[in-house]
Scaffold this motif. Structure first.
Motif, short mmCIF file in Angstrom:
data_model
loop_
_atom_site.label_atom_id
_atom_site.label_comp_id
_atom_site.label_asym_id
_atom_site.label_seq_id
_atom_site.Cartn_x
_atom_site.Cartn_y
_atom_site.Cartn_z
N TYR A 72 0.82 -1.21 0.00
CA TYR A 72 0.00 0.00 0.00
C TYR A 72 0.86 1.27 0.00
O TYR A 72 0.33 2.37 0.21
CB TYR A 72 -0.96 -0.03 1.20
CG TYR A 72 -1.81 -1.28 1.15
CD1 TYR A 72 -2.86 -1.38 0.24
CD2 TYR A 72 -1.50 -2.37 1.93
CE1 TYR A 72 -3.62 -2.55 0.16
CE2 TYR A 72 -2.25 -3.54 1.85
CZ TYR A 72 -3.30 -3.62 0.96
OH TYR A 72 -4.05 -4.78 0.86
N ARG A 73 2.15 1.13 -0.25
CA ARG A 73 2.99 2.32 -0.45
C ARG A 73 2.52 3.03 -1.72
O ARG A 73 2.08 2.43 -2.68
CB ARG A 73 4.45 1.92 -0.59
CG ARG A 73 5.07 1.38 0.69
CD ARG A 73 6.54 1.05 0.50
NE ARG A 73 6.71 -0.01 -0.48
CZ ARG A 73 7.35 0.13 -1.64
NH1 ARG A 73 7.86 1.31 -2.01
NH2 ARG A 73 7.48 -0.89 -2.46
N TRP A 74 2.65 4.35 -1.72
CA TRP A 74 2.14 5.13 -2.86
C TRP A 74 2.86 4.77 -4.15
O TRP A 74 2.26 4.84 -5.22
CB TRP A 74 2.28 6.62 -2.56
CG TRP A 74 1.36 7.10 -1.48
CD1 TRP A 74 0.30 6.41 -0.93
CD2 TRP A 74 1.40 8.35 -0.81
NE1 TRP A 74 -0.31 7.17 0.04
CE2 TRP A 74 0.35 8.36 0.14
CE3 TRP A 74 2.23 9.46 -0.91
CZ2 TRP A 74 0.10 9.46 0.97
CZ3 TRP A 74 2.00 10.55 -0.09
CH2 TRP A 74 0.94 10.56 0.84
N GLU A 75 4.13 4.36 -4.07
CA GLU A 75 4.83 3.94 -5.28
C GLU A 75 4.18 2.71 -5.90
O GLU A 75 4.10 2.59 -7.12
CB GLU A 75 6.31 3.65 -4.97
CG GLU A 75 7.11 4.87 -4.56
CD GLU A 75 7.15 5.05 -3.05
OE1 GLU A 75 8.09 5.70 -2.57
OE2 GLU A 75 6.21 4.56 -2.35
N ALA A 136 3.15 9.79 10.04
CA ALA A 136 3.48 8.37 9.90
C ALA A 136 3.38 7.66 11.25
O ALA A 136 2.88 6.53 11.33
CB ALA A 136 4.88 8.21 9.32
N GLU A 137 3.85 8.32 12.30
CA GLU A 137 3.74 7.72 13.64
C GLU A 137 2.27 7.56 14.03
O GLU A 137 1.88 6.55 14.65
CB GLU A 137 4.49 8.58 14.65
CG GLU A 137 4.47 8.02 16.06
CD GLU A 137 5.03 6.61 16.15
OE1 GLU A 137 4.50 5.82 16.95
OE2 GLU A 137 5.99 6.29 15.40
N ALA A 138 1.43 8.53 13.69
CA ALA A 138 0.00 8.44 13.98
C ALA A 138 -0.63 7.27 13.23
O ALA A 138 -1.49 6.56 13.78
CB ALA A 138 -0.69 9.75 13.62
N TYR A 139 -0.22 7.05 11.98
CA TYR A 139 -0.74 5.90 11.23
C TYR A 139 -0.36 4.58 11.92
O TYR A 139 -1.16 3.65 12.01
CB TYR A 139 -0.20 5.90 9.80
CG TYR A 139 -0.89 6.87 8.87
CD1 TYR A 139 -2.28 6.98 8.85
CD2 TYR A 139 -0.15 7.66 8.00
CE1 TYR A 139 -2.90 7.87 7.98
CE2 TYR A 139 -0.77 8.55 7.12
CZ TYR A 139 -2.14 8.64 7.13
OH TYR A 139 -2.76 9.51 6.27
N LEU A 181 -7.65 -5.80 6.87
CA LEU A 181 -6.66 -5.12 6.05
C LEU A 181 -6.29 -3.73 6.56
O LEU A 181 -5.24 -3.20 6.20
CB LEU A 181 -7.16 -4.99 4.61
CG LEU A 181 -7.24 -6.28 3.79
CD1 LEU A 181 -7.75 -5.98 2.38
CD2 LEU A 181 -5.88 -6.98 3.73
N LEU A 182 -7.12 -3.14 7.40
CA LEU A 182 -6.92 -1.74 7.78
C LEU A 182 -5.54 -1.48 8.41
O LEU A 182 -4.88 -0.49 8.04
CB LEU A 182 -8.04 -1.29 8.71
CG LEU A 182 -8.11 0.20 9.04
CD1 LEU A 182 -8.16 1.06 7.79
CD2 LEU A 182 -9.33 0.49 9.94
N PRO A 183 -5.05 -2.32 9.32
CA PRO A 183 -3.71 -2.05 9.86
C PRO A 183 -2.63 -2.02 8.78
O PRO A 183 -1.71 -1.19 8.84
CB PRO A 183 -3.49 -3.20 10.84
CG PRO A 183 -4.86 -3.61 11.27
CD PRO A 183 -5.70 -3.47 10.03
N GLY A 188 1.17 0.96 5.44
CA GLY A 188 1.62 1.33 4.10
C GLY A 188 1.65 2.83 3.91
O GLY A 188 2.57 3.38 3.29
N ALA A 189 0.64 3.52 4.47
CA ALA A 189 0.63 4.98 4.41
C ALA A 189 1.80 5.57 5.19
O ALA A 189 2.40 6.57 4.79
CB ALA A 189 -0.68 5.53 4.95
#
Length: 259
Positions: A72-75, A136-139, A181-183, A188-189
């Motif tokens: 789920y990385r943007w790349e 990113a830490e919040a994700y 899948l949410l975690p 990935g975000a």
């Protein structure tokens, strides 16, 4: 709806074919075509006379995915997008539109394949570069909450967060993602960021950046930075629901520029 296979997922895709310029519409993290419609972010609803391709990103909505954060990385999402465009609009320049994660996906795709896009409409760009570290830490915290306390605990925390004033009156919506899948989507975000500023500066197509105020996850500062970097970019900032209601018309203008 047809599905389109990519490594590790099957994407749910729909094409509204009225002839004319090809347009691809993306959505944001934990959203989908359906959820963006509820959130007033389905700008393509105002288009006519185009070939409009909408799809749910891997792991979102009706698309499938794996519990693998790196998927789920943007790349990776940009790679999915370019595969879709090669299939549906081979050899054509496409107008791209999408919010947040969709903006990140489009920018990575535009850097990788500069000739693919005729123009862009980027909505509420997310935290990037210097402001990305805390997000990113919040994700990662959100991923842990879902795993250890369940989806309901995450949703309770989310409802306590104030919403941007431009979205006042829009209905509350839940993630259009399975709890399983949410975690992985959150992690990935957390692994994602916009392309490097010098790469963004190489995107020379006409671009409209649409932002709204008072949203720490999508700060106006990111939108301003993109406009400063991109040689043919302009900025519109929404303060009220009436401002937000103008956005579908702005997309129509952006697409009509290339008819």
């Amino acid at each position: 709806m047809p599905t389109f296979g990519v490594p590790g997922a099957a994407l749910d895709v729909e094409l509204s074919d009225e002839g004319g310029h090809p347009v691809v519409q993306l959505h944001g993290l934990t959203s989908s075509r359906h959820r963006d419609r509820l959130m007033e972010l389905d700008l393509g609803r105002g288009l006519s006379g185009t070939r409009l391709l909408r799809y749910d990103a891997r792991g979102h909505g009706r698309s499938t995915g794996r519990a693998v954060p790196e998927d789920y990385r943007w790349e990776v999402l940009a790679d999915d997008l370019l595969r879709l465009l090669d299939h549906w609009f081979p050899g054509e320049q496409v107008h791209g539109v999408g919010p947040s994660m969709g903006t990140g996906t489009l920018l990575h795709a535009a850097v990788r394949d500069p000739g693919r896009f005729s123009s862009l409409t980027l909505l509420v760009p997310a935290t990037a570069w210097g402001t990305r570290v805390a997000k990113a830490e919040a994700y990662r915290r959100n991923a842990t909450i879902v795993e250890e306390q369940g989806l309901d605990a995450f949703l309770r925390a989310e409802t306590a967060v104030s919403r941007p004033p431009a979205t006042t009156g829009a209905p509350e919506t839940a993630p259009d993602v399975t709890e399983r899948l949410l975690p992985s989507l959150f992690r990935g975000a957390a692994l994602s960021d916009l392309p490097a500023p010098e790469d963004i500066a190489s995107i020379g197509v006409h671009t409209t950046v649409l932002a709204w105020i008072d949203d720490p996850a999508h700060p106006v500062s990111t939108a301003e930075a993109l406009v400063d970097l991109m040689p043919k970019a302009t900025l519109e900032v929404a303060h009220t629901p009436a401002d937000l209601a103008r956005w579908p018309g702005i997309l129509c203008e952006d697409v009509a520029r290339h008819d």
